[in-house]
Every structure is written in C-alpha cells, then in structure tokens.
Design an enzyme around this catalytic site. Sequence first.
Site, PDB file in Angstrom:
ATOM      1  N   CYS A   1       0.852  -1.195   0.000  1.00 18.16           N
ATOM      2  CA  CYS A   1       0.000   0.000   0.000  1.00 18.16           C
ATOM      3  C   CYS A   1       0.887   1.244   0.000  1.00 18.16           C
ATOM      4  CB  CYS A   1      -0.885  -0.027   1.244  1.00 18.16           C
ATOM      5  SG  CYS A   1      -1.901   1.444   1.474  1.00 18.16           S
TER       6      CYS A   1
ATOM      7  N   SER B   1       0.635   3.831   1.719  1.00 20.66           N
ATOM      8  CA  SER B   1       0.840   4.443   3.038  1.00 20.66           C
ATOM      9  C   SER B   1       2.186   4.084   3.654  1.00 20.66           C
ATOM     10  CB  SER B   1      -0.281   4.036   3.993  1.00 20.66           C
ATOM     11  OG  SER B   1      -1.499   4.526   3.506  1.00 20.66           O
TER      12      SER B   1
ATOM     13  N   HIS C   1       4.486   6.442   2.335  1.00 18.92           N
ATOM     14  CA  HIS C   1       4.331   7.737   3.016  1.00 18.92           C
ATOM     15  C   HIS C   1       5.194   7.757   4.286  1.00 18.92           C
ATOM     16  CE1 HIS C   1       1.270   9.998   0.863  1.00 18.92           C
ATOM     17  NE2 HIS C   1       0.573   8.901   0.708  1.00 18.92           N
TER      18      HIS C   1
ATOM     19  N   HIS D   1       0.837  -3.254   6.427  1.00 16.06           N
ATOM     20  CA  HIS D   1      -0.414  -3.214   7.203  1.00 16.06           C
ATOM     21  C   HIS D   1      -1.558  -3.831   6.413  1.00 16.06           C
ATOM     22  CE1 HIS D   1      -0.530   0.317   4.617  1.00 16.06           C
ATOM     23  NE2 HIS D   1      -1.844   0.230   4.691  1.00 16.06           N
TER      24      HIS D   1
ATOM     25  N   CYS E   1      -6.790  -3.513   3.942  1.00 18.04           N
ATOM     26  CA  CYS E   1      -6.700  -2.054   3.769  1.00 18.04           C
ATOM     27  C   CYS E   1      -7.381  -1.629   2.467  1.00 18.04           C
ATOM     28  CB  CYS E   1      -5.254  -1.555   3.803  1.00 18.04           C
ATOM     29  SG  CYS E   1      -5.154   0.235   3.515  1.00 18.04           S
TER      30      CYS E   1
HETATM   31  C1  CXF Z   1      -3.343   4.791   6.407  1.00 16.36           C
HETATM   32  C2  CXF Z   1      -4.058   5.930   7.011  1.00 16.36           C
HETATM   33  C3  CXF Z   1      -3.159   6.809   7.786  1.00 16.36           C
HETATM   34  C4  CXF Z   1      -2.329   6.043   8.762  1.00 16.36           C
HETATM   35  C5  CXF Z   1      -1.578   4.938   8.113  1.00 16.36           C
HETATM   36  C6  CXF Z   1      -2.459   4.040   7.344  1.00 16.36           C
HETATM   37  N1  CXF Z   1      -4.310   3.957   5.893  1.00 16.36           N
HETATM   38  C7  CXF Z   1      -4.132   3.002   5.013  1.00 16.36           C
HETATM   39  O1  CXF Z   1      -3.307   2.920   4.163  1.00 16.36           O
HETATM   40 ZN    ZN Z   2      -3.051   1.027   3.319  1.00 24.45          ZN
END
Ligand code: CXF
Ligand code: ZN
Length: 370
Positions: A40, A42, A45, A61, A167
């Site tokens: 994902c 994220s 990120h 996750h 997710c």
């Molecule tokens: C994210 C949302 C913000 C925190 C980390 C996970 N959600 C899914 O990818």
């Molecule tokens: Zn995610």
Amino acid sequence: MKTKAAVLWEYGRPWSVEEIELDDPGPHEVRVKLAASGLCHSDDHVRTGDLPVRLPMVGGHEGAGVIEEVGSAVTSVKPGDHVVLAFVPACGRCRWCATGHSNLCDLGAYLMHGEEIDGGFRIHARGQDVSTMCILGTFSPYAVVHEASVVKIDDDIPLEKAALVGCGVTTGYGSAVYLGETRPGDTVVVAGIGGIGAAALQGARLAGAKIIMAIDPVPWKREMALKLGATHVAESMEAALEPLTELTRGELADVGILTVGVAKGELIGPLLALVGKNGRAVATAVAPYYETQVSLPLSTFTFFQKQLRGGLFGGANPRADIPRLLNLYREGQLLIDEMITRTYTLEEINQGYADMLEGRNIRGVIIHEH
Ligand code: CXF
Ligand code: ZN
C-alpha cells in the site's frame, strides 16, 4: 523466534530486509503466519517521512495468514484460524465500535504511536526495539498482533487475495458505498487508480452507479479501470470536466473520490469542481501529515450544497465488512485477482515500491516464504 522483516531505519532510505527477533504473543495477542502482504502507498508515506512515526519500524499493514499461537487471554480466535489483519483494530467496546463506526475505534490511537496496545515492543533488531506499521508489521512472514487487529475469515478464501481486504479493498469500496453514499443511478468519479481507486470503482459499480468515471494519467490503468467497473475514463480531473458535463447534462458527479498516491490540498478544488449539487467529495488519499492548506471554491461549495468528507478505512466496520467483501469476491462480484498486478518476494520489496511509484502496478503483493 528469529525471522526476517523489511525494516525502515531512516526516512528516505530503502526498506532493509534483515533478521529480527519476534517475541511470543502476550496475553491478548496472537502470532500469525502470514501468507502475503499488499504494498500500500501508506508505507511509502512513512518511508518518505510524509507520515511521521517512531523508527525503526517494520512496515506493512495489509496482510492475511493463519493463527499459529494465541496468548493466554485470547478468546476470539484459535490456532488454525484464517484471518485478515485489519489496519485499524476494533475493540468492540468503545463508543465508535458500539455505534457502527469501528473504523474509528479508540484503539486507532496506536496506529502511529510506536508501542503495542499492551505496551512495549514485540520486535527487536540490531539491539533496538522496533515499532510496527499500524501495530501490524506485515512485511514479515510472521507477526505478533493484538486480537483486536484480526478478523476471522472462511478457510476457502485464498489468503494472498484476502490480504488486500485488510486495507485497500475495504477502504476503496467503503469510500464509494459508505462515505460517498453512492445510490443506484448515481454518477461517481474516482481520481487515481491504484489499489484504493480500483476498489472504489467496484464499490460504485456494486452500489448501482450509472456513470463511473476513472481518472488516471497512466493509459493501461485506464484500460484496467474499464474492466473493474468504470464506464468512462479521463487523463486528469481537468480533462474530465467537459465529458462529465456532457454525460450528466451539466449535473456533474454525485460522488467524487480522491484516491491518488499523495493527496495535496491543491487537489481538493479540482475534485470539488467535478461534484454537482448535493454531491459528496471524499478525501481518502493520504496527505503529508503537515499539509494544512486546501483550495476550495467556496461560493459554489455553499450554493450547490456540496460536502467534503475525510475518510479512514472507507468508513467500514472491519468485522462485518471484511467477511462481507470476501463473500462478494467468492461470488465473482468483487474482483480482487485483477487488482494484483505483480507478486514479489520480501527481498524484492524495494522493486515493488519502485513499480508502484512508476505507475506499473495497481497493487503489488509480497508472497511470504516460510
Ligand atoms: C493509512 C491511514 C493513515 C495512517 C496509516 C495508514 N491507511 C491506510 O493505508
Ligand atoms: Zn493502506
């Protein structure tokens, strides 16, 4: 036990696949032998520093696997159970869980906290305690997680497909169905066709939307979008305005969903420009944590009674929605196989993320080896 994991030691550096020490489950925890983990955006990120967390951290996750061992106080699952790991835990007791908003469970406070729900760390590497992404850490063949983070599923569902429901699939589907409140005959626009966008298109299709416009600059993703439920495609939000105006006789979209890789405040104006009277704009994509400025054409926002909504996990209730979505998958109504562009070994994780960032994947998936 000793196992391996993809660990982030420093922002901006690649994932490091290395040996870790994984503790036994505590009283309320379970050890899951993971079959697969989705890649994902994220986690990227976190890698770039968009989402500040406590490092070092094992990423991942979006996973599914089989329970191997349970702690002394665990009552909800047993060894041998197949489970999806939900990126937001559901305690079942807090105000949000009790009112059908488990995606906002108070245990979500631990997502970016660093320590486990029961305190401390279950992973150690290079002599240091290691955090886990969303209190999961699915970039490892094994994970010790709280029982609030696992959802039991039927044994016949392939685990490498079920992983995505932890997710992306649920977040995208829920963005269209719950947060966007898509109704039969509606017009829905989805901006950004990755894992979340691909699932949002399908949520719109399953909710009976008449016009579903997929927006993405990458040509093969637009083609894939047409197979997943899109009825029309456009290269950008700006390019979508004219055809959308024509298709809807000027009414524009009832629902607009932002599912790009990196949300920016400046994307909200163009999203709202595609949404018509009484329409809902859903900001699902994750933005850098300190992004605060938003472009919002305020007069039309007010006069046309538009709504702008944030959304976590698609507004879904993981214990109800994960089995529900997997039933739709089994019946062939929800396409998950088609969302998986490529699979990787854990060692290939950085290649997987490079492919995602270059627009070569809808979803990449790590298949764990044991
Ligand atoms: C994210 C949302 C913000 C925190 C980390 C996970 N959600 C899914 O990818
Ligand atoms: Zn995610």
